[in-house]
Design a protein around this motif. Sequence first.
Motif, PDB file in Angstrom:
ATOM      1  N   PRO A   1       0.832  -1.210   0.000  1.00 34.83           N
ATOM      2  CA  PRO A   1       0.000   0.000   0.000  1.00 34.83           C
ATOM      3  C   PRO A   1       0.865   1.258   0.000  1.00 34.83           C
ATOM      4  O   PRO A   1       1.747   1.424   0.837  1.00 34.83           O
ATOM      5  CB  PRO A   1      -0.792  -0.124   1.305  1.00 34.83           C
ATOM      6  N   GLY A   2       0.606   2.127  -0.961  1.00 36.04           N
ATOM      7  CA  GLY A   2       1.399   3.348  -1.072  1.00 36.04           C
ATOM      8  C   GLY A   2       2.818   3.113  -1.539  1.00 36.04           C
ATOM      9  O   GLY A   2       3.655   4.014  -1.455  1.00 36.04           O
ATOM     10  N   GLY A   3       3.080   1.904  -2.044  1.00 35.12           N
ATOM     11  CA  GLY A   3       4.432   1.555  -2.455  1.00 35.12           C
ATOM     12  C   GLY A   3       4.867   2.274  -3.720  1.00 35.12           C
ATOM     13  O   GLY A   3       4.055   2.701  -4.536  1.00 35.12           O
ATOM     14  N   GLU A   4       6.171   2.398  -3.877  1.00 31.70           N
ATOM     15  CA  GLU A   4       6.741   3.071  -5.042  1.00 31.70           C
ATOM     16  C   GLU A   4       6.820   2.120  -6.231  1.00 31.70           C
ATOM     17  O   GLU A   4       6.958   0.894  -6.069  1.00 31.70           O
ATOM     18  CB  GLU A   4       8.140   3.585  -4.719  1.00 31.70           C
ATOM     19  N   ASN A   5       6.758   2.703  -7.419  1.00 28.13           N
ATOM     20  CA  ASN A   5       6.972   1.919  -8.619  1.00 28.13           C
ATOM     21  C   ASN A   5       8.441   1.532  -8.725  1.00 28.13           C
ATOM     22  O   ASN A   5       9.330   2.255  -8.259  1.00 28.13           O
ATOM     23  CB  ASN A   5       6.553   2.695  -9.860  1.00 28.13           C
ATOM     24  N   ILE A   6       8.697   0.371  -9.337  1.00 29.80           N
ATOM     25  CA  ILE A   6      10.054  -0.119  -9.574  1.00 29.80           C
ATOM     26  C   ILE A   6      10.222  -0.284 -11.079  1.00 29.80           C
ATOM     27  O   ILE A   6       9.318  -0.750 -11.768  1.00 29.80           O
ATOM     28  CB  ILE A   6      10.289  -1.465  -8.858  1.00 29.80           C
ATOM     29  N   ALA A   7      11.361   0.105 -11.600  1.00 36.52           N
ATOM     30  CA  ALA A   7      11.615  -0.046 -13.033  1.00 36.52           C
ATOM     31  C   ALA A   7      11.461  -1.512 -13.421  1.00 36.52           C
ATOM     32  O   ALA A   7      12.000  -2.395 -12.733  1.00 36.52           O
ATOM     33  CB  ALA A   7      13.017   0.449 -13.374  1.00 36.52           C
ATOM     34  N   PRO A   8      10.720  -1.815 -14.495  1.00 37.73           N
ATOM     35  CA  PRO A   8      10.532  -3.214 -14.899  1.00 37.73           C
ATOM     36  C   PRO A   8      11.835  -3.986 -15.046  1.00 37.73           C
ATOM     37  O   PRO A   8      11.926  -5.144 -14.620  1.00 37.73           O
ATOM     38  CB  PRO A   8       9.788  -3.093 -16.234  1.00 37.73           C
ATOM     39  N   ASN A   9      12.847  -3.363 -15.631  1.00 37.29           N
ATOM     40  CA  ASN A   9      14.132  -4.061 -15.786  1.00 37.29           C
ATOM     41  C   ASN A   9      14.747  -4.421 -14.445  1.00 37.29           C
ATOM     42  O   ASN A   9      15.423  -5.453 -14.310  1.00 37.29           O
ATOM     43  CB  ASN A   9      15.107  -3.203 -16.596  1.00 37.29           C
ATOM     44  N   ASP A  10      14.525  -3.574 -13.427  1.00 30.49           N
ATOM     45  CA  ASP A  10      15.035  -3.890 -12.096  1.00 30.49           C
ATOM     46  C   ASP A  10      14.328  -5.115 -11.519  1.00 30.49           C
ATOM     47  O   ASP A  10      14.950  -5.935 -10.831  1.00 30.49           O
ATOM     48  CB  ASP A  10      14.847  -2.686 -11.156  1.00 30.49           C
ATOM     49  N   VAL A  11      13.028  -5.232 -11.768  1.00 28.39           N
ATOM     50  CA  VAL A  11      12.287  -6.399 -11.290  1.00 28.39           C
ATOM     51  C   VAL A  11      12.819  -7.666 -11.957  1.00 28.39           C
ATOM     52  O   VAL A  11      13.050  -8.689 -11.299  1.00 28.39           O
ATOM     53  CB  VAL A  11      10.777  -6.235 -11.548  1.00 28.39           C
TER      54      VAL A  11
ATOM     55  N   LEU B   1       3.414  -7.947 -14.663  1.00 28.51           N
ATOM     56  CA  LEU B   1       3.142  -7.633 -16.061  1.00 28.51           C
ATOM     57  C   LEU B   1       1.644  -7.739 -16.358  1.00 28.51           C
ATOM     58  O   LEU B   1       1.086  -6.908 -17.082  1.00 28.51           O
ATOM     59  CB  LEU B   1       3.924  -8.584 -16.964  1.00 28.51           C
ATOM     60  N   GLY B   2       0.997  -8.748 -15.789  1.00 25.72           N
ATOM     61  CA  GLY B   2      -0.438  -8.910 -15.999  1.00 25.72           C
ATOM     62  C   GLY B   2      -1.258  -7.780 -15.414  1.00 25.72           C
ATOM     63  O   GLY B   2      -2.374  -7.512 -15.885  1.00 25.72           O
ATOM     64  N   ARG B   3      -0.729  -7.113 -14.412  1.00 23.52           N
ATOM     65  CA  ARG B   3      -1.422  -5.978 -13.791  1.00 23.52           C
ATOM     66  C   ARG B   3      -0.899  -4.634 -14.287  1.00 23.52           C
ATOM     67  O   ARG B   3      -1.322  -3.588 -13.803  1.00 23.52           O
ATOM     68  CB  ARG B   3      -1.293  -6.080 -12.265  1.00 23.52           C
ATOM     69  N   ARG B   4       0.039  -4.694 -15.206  1.00 24.33           N
ATOM     70  CA  ARG B   4       0.607  -3.496 -15.832  1.00 24.33           C
ATOM     71  C   ARG B   4       1.164  -2.517 -14.811  1.00 24.33           C
ATOM     72  O   ARG B   4       1.055  -1.306 -14.957  1.00 24.33           O
ATOM     73  CB  ARG B   4      -0.440  -2.817 -16.720  1.00 24.33           C
ATOM     74  N   ARG B   5       1.747  -3.069 -13.778  1.00 23.61           N
ATOM     75  CA  ARG B   5       2.392  -2.219 -12.778  1.00 23.61           C
ATOM     76  C   ARG B   5       3.541  -2.978 -12.123  1.00 23.61           C
ATOM     77  O   ARG B   5       3.341  -4.079 -11.587  1.00 23.61           O
ATOM     78  CB  ARG B   5       1.397  -1.769 -11.706  1.00 23.61           C
TER      79      ARG B   5
END
Length: 328
Positions: free
Chosen positions: A155-165, A234-238
């Motif tokens: 909750p309220g978490g920051e986005n992470i770059a997809p490549n980092d994931v 990826l399925g949730r586009r976030r």
Amino acid sequence: MNIVMSDTTLPPTALLMNAVELSARYAQLDFLGRTPQRSGIVLPQFPQVEIAVVPAAHSRSIEVRLIIYTIYATMLDMIYFKRFYESEVEISWEGRIKGYVYFTPSENAAFRPNLQPQNPNSSTPDSTPHLQNQKLNSAPQPVNANFDWAPIYKPGGENIAPNDVFLLALGAIKVVAPFPTTDKVPGPFHIGSAGVNANLQIIMQHGRMPRPVPPFFRYSHIVEAVRRIPGWMLGRRRFAEFFCSVEVGGRSVGVLLMEKGPFNPDLEEGGGCLLLELLAAGWALYDCVLKIRLTGRDFLSAIGMRARSAIIVLEDCLYNSLRVILFD
């Protein structure tokens, strides 16, 4: 490691998804074992890219550890230098070529001259044997038959770059792969990866201590959870901070927490153990209540309105408590 690239570009998402899946499958094998078979993967959901592993003619086999390291190093190179191209990667060890890993468009066989049909009677001019259709050196035991997970965004978490994931997932598989899949996870630890602005924390159900009775939290469960993370996001586009309960046979055995930035050791000091225990126990209870609401429709219809309201209130209280413990 030597990389030869063509000028044919590869779709990054399909490439990385196949790389994570193939690495996870190899991580289920004996890390120091050898695989003589040519193998590869094309995920049905991402058929644009094929990854093929081919032993050198004089070598006849490749150590599993070298394959896992090569896939990770290649993806790190492609992401860092922003060059997602069809590639032939030479696997070398102690001055000897052990084999090759090919990253190609699925329909392109011309770039893989050493890859021949496994069945000489096949009418197909070139066919890559796939890992799921072929036995490797030592097939992994089905230890994940009762595995499940319950992921949720922080909750309220920051986005992470997809490549980092993706790199964190590949790095986590590389870190966990040396341990036998059936070994129990002895305690909490965290995983980072070079050049990645995120970290993955492995948390025990009882803080620093593993479960005293079955089911146990095993390294194979970490691999199974990690391999699912990129596809779930990826399925949730976030792509963002998240945590999940790892479950075996319906029981929570541990928690995975992915956060942006380097690992914060504050939870490891002072009252950290208590916080970890509260996190694991609270998450298990919250997940149980949430499942009653989402899947227990017959149960909910059989009880009165007051009881249903109480379950909803309990869910909100648990959710807010976890948020205070974890994130405030």
